[in-house]
Design a protein around this motif. Structure first.
Motif, PDB file in Angstrom:
ATOM      1  N   ASN A  95       0.809  -1.214   0.000  1.00  0.00           N
ATOM      2  CA  ASN A  95       0.000   0.000   0.000  1.00  0.00           C
ATOM      3  C   ASN A  95       0.843   1.266   0.000  1.00  0.00           C
ATOM      4  O   ASN A  95       0.374   2.323   0.362  1.00  0.00           O
ATOM      5  CB  ASN A  95      -0.988   0.029   1.169  1.00  0.00           C
ATOM      6  N   ASN A  96       2.098   1.158  -0.427  1.00  0.00           N
ATOM      7  CA  ASN A  96       2.911   2.335  -0.652  1.00  0.00           C
ATOM      8  C   ASN A  96       2.198   3.132  -1.744  1.00  0.00           C
ATOM      9  O   ASN A  96       1.715   2.549  -2.703  1.00  0.00           O
ATOM     10  CB  ASN A  96       4.309   1.887  -1.115  1.00  0.00           C
ATOM     11  N   THR A 119      -5.594  -4.162   4.751  1.00  0.00           N
ATOM     12  CA  THR A 119      -7.037  -4.086   4.982  1.00  0.00           C
ATOM     13  C   THR A 119      -7.531  -2.652   4.861  1.00  0.00           C
ATOM     14  O   THR A 119      -8.683  -2.421   4.539  1.00  0.00           O
ATOM     15  CB  THR A 119      -7.402  -4.627   6.379  1.00  0.00           C
ATOM     16  N   LYS A 120      -6.641  -1.691   5.109  1.00  0.00           N
ATOM     17  CA  LYS A 120      -7.002  -0.273   5.014  1.00  0.00           C
ATOM     18  C   LYS A 120      -6.036   0.400   4.049  1.00  0.00           C
ATOM     19  O   LYS A 120      -4.819   0.257   4.169  1.00  0.00           O
ATOM     20  CB  LYS A 120      -6.913   0.388   6.385  1.00  0.00           C
ATOM     21  N   ASP A 121      -6.584   1.169   3.105  1.00  0.00           N
ATOM     22  CA  ASP A 121      -5.753   1.815   2.087  1.00  0.00           C
ATOM     23  C   ASP A 121      -4.736   2.781   2.683  1.00  0.00           C
ATOM     24  O   ASP A 121      -3.660   2.970   2.134  1.00  0.00           O
ATOM     25  CB  ASP A 121      -6.618   2.558   1.063  1.00  0.00           C
ATOM     26  N   GLU A 122      -5.066   3.406   3.813  1.00  0.00           N
ATOM     27  CA  GLU A 122      -4.158   4.397   4.391  1.00  0.00           C
ATOM     28  C   GLU A 122      -3.014   3.773   5.198  1.00  0.00           C
ATOM     29  O   GLU A 122      -2.074   4.444   5.569  1.00  0.00           O
ATOM     30  CB  GLU A 122      -4.929   5.402   5.265  1.00  0.00           C
ATOM     31  N   GLU A 144      -2.803  -7.132   7.689  1.00  0.00           N
ATOM     32  CA  GLU A 144      -2.939  -6.019   8.621  1.00  0.00           C
ATOM     33  C   GLU A 144      -1.769  -6.058   9.588  1.00  0.00           C
ATOM     34  O   GLU A 144      -0.967  -7.000   9.584  1.00  0.00           O
ATOM     35  CB  GLU A 144      -4.274  -6.058   9.356  1.00  0.00           C
ATOM     36  N   LYS A 145      -1.707  -5.040  10.438  1.00  0.00           N
ATOM     37  CA  LYS A 145      -0.625  -4.945  11.416  1.00  0.00           C
ATOM     38  C   LYS A 145      -0.591  -6.207  12.267  1.00  0.00           C
ATOM     39  O   LYS A 145      -1.628  -6.722  12.673  1.00  0.00           O
ATOM     40  CB  LYS A 145      -0.829  -3.717  12.289  1.00  0.00           C
TER      41      LYS A 145
END
Length: 153
Positions: A95-96, A119-122, A144-145
């Motif tokens: 997601n860079n 899971t989240k674009d940001e 995800e993290k």
């Protein structure tokens, strides 16, 4: 004559169930058995058919959810499904902003490289960061993290 038909139907449906083990015909086999029992007391064909459909439907509606709940616990995840819940190491940032549109993020799990998305674009993950696999979308791992409790790479 109807007794032979219902007994034959019961046998065929039971054989199909044994061969598939998919809980597909067992409900109808029970319905055929109920109809067979009615032939022994000389019930009419209409009554036999009604009982067949009612018993099959009742068995399907009330016992299938219970049976699938207990039988599905014993299934083992295979192939890609087995990756969900595991840890992976980021090879190419996930997601860079540069890679996000191209979906070029990659992770390594079990010695294999996979395309990955957060899971989240940001949320982004950098090279060599450890992530937790939470799902699969097509051929991409959804990550995800990592939680501190995850220890199964």
């Amino acid at each position: 004559m109807y007794a032979i038909f219902w007994l034959g139907a019961f046998g065929v449906l039971l054989l199909i169930e044994i061969l598939t083990l998919g809980l597909t015909t067992i409900w109808f086999a029970v319905g055929a058995l109920a109809a067979f029992l009615l032939t022994l007391v000389h019930a009419s064909l209409a009554i036999q058919m009604i009982v067949f459909f009612i018993v099959s439907l009742v068995m399907l509606i009330f016992t299938r959810p219970i049976m699938t709940k207990y039988l599905n616990k014993k299934t083992t995840k295979t192939n890609a499904e087995s990756l969900v819940g595991r840890r992976a190491r980021v090879l190419i940032p996930v997601n860079n902003p540069v890679n996000n549109l191209k979906s070029e993020g990659q992770v390594m799990v079990n010695g294999m490289e996979w395309t990955a998305r957060s899971t989240k674009d940001e949320v982004t993950f950098q090279k060599d960061e450890m992530v937790h696999i939470v799902g699969i979308s097509g051929v991409k791992l959804i990550v995800e993290k990592e939680n501190k409790e995850d220890n199964n790479l």
